[in-house]
Design a protein around this motif. Structure first.
Motif, PDB file in Angstrom:
ATOM      1  N   ARG A  32      25.977  26.493 -44.666  1.00 40.55           N
ATOM      2  CA  ARG A  32      24.811  27.301 -44.262  1.00 40.55           C
ATOM      3  C   ARG A  32      23.623  26.646 -44.602  1.00 40.55           C
ATOM      4  O   ARG A  32      22.474  26.680 -43.687  1.00 40.55           O
ATOM      5  CB  ARG A  32      24.947  28.673 -44.712  1.00 40.55           C
ATOM      6  CG  ARG A  32      26.008  29.313 -43.969  1.00 40.55           C
ATOM      7  CD  ARG A  32      26.174  30.944 -44.736  1.00 40.55           C
ATOM      8  NE  ARG A  32      27.427  31.530 -44.582  1.00 40.55           N
ATOM      9  CZ  ARG A  32      27.345  33.005 -44.695  1.00 40.55           C
ATOM     10  NH1 ARG A  32      26.371  33.572 -45.353  1.00 40.55           N
ATOM     11  NH2 ARG A  32      28.534  33.594 -44.355  1.00 40.55           N
ATOM     12  N   ARG A  33      23.367  26.389 -45.777  1.00 42.88           N
ATOM     13  CA  ARG A  33      22.262  25.468 -46.166  1.00 42.88           C
ATOM     14  C   ARG A  33      21.819  24.146 -45.499  1.00 42.88           C
ATOM     15  O   ARG A  33      20.974  24.015 -44.975  1.00 42.88           O
ATOM     16  CB  ARG A  33      22.305  25.382 -47.792  1.00 42.88           C
ATOM     17  CG  ARG A  33      21.995  26.335 -48.523  1.00 42.88           C
ATOM     18  CD  ARG A  33      21.704  26.184 -49.618  1.00 42.88           C
ATOM     19  NE  ARG A  33      22.398  24.887 -50.668  1.00 42.88           N
ATOM     20  CZ  ARG A  33      23.474  24.881 -51.270  1.00 42.88           C
ATOM     21  NH1 ARG A  33      24.147  26.063 -51.362  1.00 42.88           N
ATOM     22  NH2 ARG A  33      23.908  23.663 -51.717  1.00 42.88           N
ATOM     23  N   ALA A  34      23.133  23.506 -45.214  1.00 41.33           N
ATOM     24  CA  ALA A  34      22.882  22.301 -44.570  1.00 41.33           C
ATOM     25  C   ALA A  34      22.421  22.503 -43.252  1.00 41.33           C
ATOM     26  O   ALA A  34      21.654  21.835 -42.377  1.00 41.33           O
ATOM     27  CB  ALA A  34      24.047  21.540 -44.478  1.00 41.33           C
ATOM     28  N   GLY A  35      22.936  23.565 -42.451  1.00 44.77           N
ATOM     29  CA  GLY A  35      22.642  24.087 -41.049  1.00 44.77           C
ATOM     30  C   GLY A  35      21.023  24.459 -41.089  1.00 44.77           C
ATOM     31  O   GLY A  35      20.110  23.903 -40.222  1.00 44.77           O
ATOM     32  N   ILE A  36      20.581  25.142 -42.467  1.00 50.09           N
ATOM     33  CA  ILE A  36      19.015  25.607 -42.368  1.00 50.09           C
ATOM     34  C   ILE A  36      18.286  24.239 -42.623  1.00 50.09           C
ATOM     35  O   ILE A  36      17.272  24.117 -41.877  1.00 50.09           O
ATOM     36  CB  ILE A  36      18.977  26.541 -43.163  1.00 50.09           C
ATOM     37  CG1 ILE A  36      19.788  27.933 -43.017  1.00 50.09           C
ATOM     38  CG2 ILE A  36      17.460  27.038 -43.472  1.00 50.09           C
ATOM     39  CD1 ILE A  36      19.638  28.954 -44.140  1.00 50.09           C
ATOM     40  N   TYR A  37      18.693  23.466 -43.412  1.00 51.99           N
ATOM     41  CA  TYR A  37      17.984  22.269 -43.768  1.00 51.99           C
ATOM     42  C   TYR A  37      17.788  21.505 -42.274  1.00 51.99           C
ATOM     43  O   TYR A  37      16.502  20.916 -42.032  1.00 51.99           O
ATOM     44  CB  TYR A  37      18.573  21.263 -44.695  1.00 51.99           C
ATOM     45  CG  TYR A  37      18.836  21.921 -45.991  1.00 51.99           C
ATOM     46  CD1 TYR A  37      17.616  22.597 -46.621  1.00 51.99           C
ATOM     47  CD2 TYR A  37      19.872  21.376 -46.699  1.00 51.99           C
ATOM     48  CE1 TYR A  37      17.679  23.023 -47.827  1.00 51.99           C
ATOM     49  CE2 TYR A  37      19.901  21.963 -48.193  1.00 51.99           C
ATOM     50  CZ  TYR A  37      18.823  22.656 -48.734  1.00 51.99           C
ATOM     51  OH  TYR A  37      18.706  23.148 -49.807  1.00 51.99           O
ATOM     52  N   SER A  38      18.827  21.292 -41.494  1.00 49.23           N
ATOM     53  CA  SER A  38      18.859  20.606 -40.282  1.00 49.23           C
ATOM     54  C   SER A  38      17.767  21.352 -39.193  1.00 49.23           C
ATOM     55  O   SER A  38      17.069  20.719 -38.653  1.00 49.23           O
ATOM     56  CB  SER A  38      20.324  20.345 -39.547  1.00 49.23           C
ATOM     57  OG  SER A  38      21.176  19.764 -40.331  1.00 49.23           O
ATOM     58  N   ALA A  39      17.834  22.692 -39.111  1.00 51.27           N
ATOM     59  CA  ALA A  39      16.813  23.235 -38.548  1.00 51.27           C
ATOM     60  C   ALA A  39      15.367  23.262 -38.819  1.00 51.27           C
ATOM     61  O   ALA A  39      14.443  22.919 -37.963  1.00 51.27           O
ATOM     62  CB  ALA A  39      17.192  24.909 -38.378  1.00 51.27           C
ATOM     63  N   MET A  40      15.276  23.033 -40.140  1.00 49.14           N
ATOM     64  CA  MET A  40      13.827  22.844 -40.664  1.00 49.14           C
ATOM     65  C   MET A  40      13.476  21.402 -40.199  1.00 49.14           C
ATOM     66  O   MET A  40      12.289  21.396 -39.759  1.00 49.14           O
ATOM     67  CB  MET A  40      13.880  22.963 -42.025  1.00 49.14           C
ATOM     68  CG  MET A  40      13.868  24.156 -42.677  1.00 49.14           C
ATOM     69  SD  MET A  40      13.632  24.111 -44.628  1.00 49.14           S
ATOM     70  CE  MET A  40      13.895  25.908 -44.879  1.00 49.14           C
ATOM     71  N   LEU A  41      14.321  20.254 -40.380  1.00 51.53           N
ATOM     72  CA  LEU A  41      13.871  19.209 -39.892  1.00 51.53           C
ATOM     73  C   LEU A  41      13.582  19.037 -38.331  1.00 51.53           C
ATOM     74  O   LEU A  41      12.586  18.427 -38.076  1.00 51.53           O
ATOM     75  CB  LEU A  41      15.058  18.230 -40.250  1.00 51.53           C
ATOM     76  CG  LEU A  41      14.819  16.672 -40.060  1.00 51.53           C
ATOM     77  CD1 LEU A  41      15.792  15.918 -41.266  1.00 51.53           C
ATOM     78  CD2 LEU A  41      15.441  15.993 -38.861  1.00 51.53           C
ATOM     79  N   ILE A  42      14.290  19.624 -37.556  1.00 48.96           N
ATOM     80  CA  ILE A  42      14.155  19.651 -36.108  1.00 48.96           C
ATOM     81  C   ILE A  42      13.060  20.371 -35.766  1.00 48.96           C
ATOM     82  O   ILE A  42      12.106  19.981 -34.697  1.00 48.96           O
ATOM     83  CB  ILE A  42      15.632  20.244 -35.543  1.00 48.96           C
ATOM     84  CG1 ILE A  42      16.809  19.110 -35.687  1.00 48.96           C
ATOM     85  CG2 ILE A  42      15.258  20.334 -33.826  1.00 48.96           C
ATOM     86  CD1 ILE A  42      18.163  20.114 -35.339  1.00 48.96           C
ATOM     87  N   THR A  43      12.846  21.429 -36.265  1.00 49.89           N
ATOM     88  CA  THR A  43      11.671  22.195 -35.850  1.00 49.89           C
ATOM     89  C   THR A  43      10.454  21.397 -36.116  1.00 49.89           C
ATOM     90  O   THR A  43       9.274  21.449 -35.754  1.00 49.89           O
ATOM     91  CB  THR A  43      11.544  23.435 -36.784  1.00 49.89           C
ATOM     92  OG1 THR A  43      11.703  23.598 -37.930  1.00 49.89           O
ATOM     93  CG2 THR A  43      12.636  24.614 -35.956  1.00 49.89           C
ATOM     94  N   ASP A  44      10.316  20.681 -37.498  1.00 52.59           N
ATOM     95  CA  ASP A  44       9.241  19.956 -37.919  1.00 52.59           C
ATOM     96  C   ASP A  44       8.924  18.887 -36.891  1.00 52.59           C
ATOM     97  O   ASP A  44       7.725  18.674 -36.708  1.00 52.59           O
ATOM     98  CB  ASP A  44       9.495  19.522 -39.295  1.00 52.59           C
ATOM     99  CG  ASP A  44       9.233  20.445 -40.450  1.00 52.59           C
ATOM    100  OD1 ASP A  44       8.849  21.643 -40.228  1.00 52.59           O
ATOM    101  OD2 ASP A  44       9.337  20.207 -41.776  1.00 52.59           O
TER     102      ASP A  44
END
Length: 464
Positions: free
Chosen positions: A31-43
């Motif tokens: 789940r954390r990996a998914g949120i990290y990925s979402a942060m990276l993509i949104t940035d």
């Protein structure tokens, strides 16, 4: 102290059987990996969209050339700087302000770098500074908004604790304890037996999705549990008793356990990315050589082209390593009980050549592709390997600490000349010291240096 530590100190335990990987507490890492990925993509989208909006404001054309080119150029540089500044670390989940500031700071550094490059190349145009300034302001606002959304989502998804934690009770009283996952070592047949690779593999697979492990056990077993936790690459604490302080860390041996710090999840991702890029190119380039080698092996002797052997890898988990077969098939040694000698009668003519030139190791490129190995790391040993008639871990308990990272096709020990048969205690100690030093000093640049130095030791006097 966390709530879990306080619970260990102030309550006894109700234990349960080992849970499956699908249980919510054991999937927080994904789940954390998914949120990290979402942060990276949104940035990344925030930076790119920010320049499109600056186009719309300054030129009334969102896809005009100035902003579009600057946006495309900025995104990869920004992401590299943001990753390096730990803008996507674990603290970014719950301390969003600090991580957001680091992300915006990376964007500012990116645009300053671009401005400097444009000026240095004498291609800076009059409109560039205004596009960069407007793009920075808009992108910063979008980054802050995206981070806030990810922060709220993280709290709802992961709960008050972003880590997946596991408590192991080994021989101490137990009764009720909150909702933390707790298992009884005796009931589930778990024990920190460092002389049993199968048990270490089982523990390694148990800890695969766990961020932090807390063990409560009698004093006579705390040293073994501490070594197991460190070698599997998981953060943890070992308690001599559930009401006492954590076990002393200085009882693990001559090398202080705290010196061996496993790679973080982000570091492992970066290492994996580099492996995939390099190994994909290497396999394409070396495919003809591997094909010729396979044909030569098949023509000389009966048996399979590849030799497949079980070895211990990252986190003490078992995997199968691949090599070109260099020995007669009827004399192969699946456990590695007998070290290879210089005039070993088991080795074929083709085998002698490919071992001397390290060609026999090339199939391990596919191990790297599968993720069971890395290009650089401690070399994985056969389970039956011995020095001075003793198994490696019987000579030095710290041997298991080398499994705190991914095993490699080459490593620091190899480029220092420590390769070939491990016959004596000194042979093992030299390799182990280099392996632990590599883990402590790891960086992507260090991996590249070791890869470059490997070219000089492909052919070695001990390659037999």
């Amino acid at each position: 102290m966390t709530a879990t530590i306080r619970a260990l100190q102030n309550a006894s335990f109700t234990t349960s059987k080992l849970t499956t990987k699908n249980e919510s507490s054991l999937t927080k890492r994904s789940r954390r990996a998914g949120i990290y990925s979402a942060m990276l993509i949104t940035d990344a989208l925030a930076v790119f969209i920010g320049f499109l909006i600056s186009n719309a404001l300054l030129l009334d054309q969102p896809f005009a050339s100035p902003g579009l080119k600057l946006g495309i150029l900025s995104v990869p540089i920004f992401l590299a700087l943001a990753l390096n500044s730990n803008a996507y670390g674990r603290s970014a989940l719950y301390k969003s302000i600090g991580a957001t500031v680091r992300s915006i700071g990376s964007l500012f550094a990116t645009l300053a770098l671009i401005l400097f490059i444009l000026f240095g190349l004498s291609i800076l145009k009059q409109h560039h500074p205004s596009f960069l300034a407007v793009g920075f302001l808009i992108s910063s606002a979008l980054i802050a908004g995206g981070r806030y959304v990810c922060h709220i989502f993280a709290k709802r998804t992961l709960g008050p604790n972003p880590l997946s934690e596991l408590i192991i009770v080994d021989g101490v009283p137990h009764g009720p304890i909150f909702d933390q996952p707790v298992i009884d070592a005796k009931e589930t047949g778990l024990h920190p037996d460092i002389s049993d690779p199968a048990m270490l593999d089982r523990l390694g697979n148990l800890f695969r999705s766990i961020d932090r492990v807390i063990v409560a056990c009698p004093i006579e077993r705390h040293n073994d549990w501490a070594l197991v936790l460190k070698s599997t690459g998981v953060t943890g604490d070992v308690y001599r008793h559930y009401r006492s302080a954590p076990a002393e860390a200085n009882t693990i041996g001559p090398i202080h356990a705290s010196q061996v710090k496993p790679l973080t999840r982000v570091q492992l991702w970066l290492k994996r990315l580099m492996d995939l890029i390099i190994v994909s190119i290497a396999i394409l380039f070396l495919a003809p050589l591997m094909l010729v080698t396979a044909i030569a092996i098949k023509l000389e002797s009966r048996g399979p082209v590849l030799f497949r052997q079980q070895r211990l890898g990252h986190g003490n988990r078992l995997f199968h390593i691949y090599k070109f077969r260099s020995m007669r098939d009827d004399l192969r040694d699946l456990n590695g009980d007998r070290s290879t000698g210089r005039d070993d009668d088991r080795i074929t003519r083709v085998g002698r050549f490919i071992r001397a030139t390290s060609i026999d190791e090339l199939p391990q490129l596919f191990n790297v592709l599968l993720g069971t190995m890395s290009l650089v790391g401690p070399r994985p040993h056969a389970l039956g390997s011995k020095a001075d008639s003793k198994l490696f871990w019987e000579i030095d308990r710290n041997y298991w600490l080398r499994h705190a990272t991914v095993p490699g096709l080459t490593g620091l020990a190899q480029v220092r000349g420590f390769r070939g048969a491990t016959m004596t205690r000194a042979d093992l100690e030299q390799r182990l010291a280099s392996d632990l030093e590599y883990i402590q000093r790891w960086s992507l640049g260090y991996d590249l240096v070791i890869l470059a130095r490997t070219l000089g030791v492909i052919v070695h006097r001990n390659g037999f």
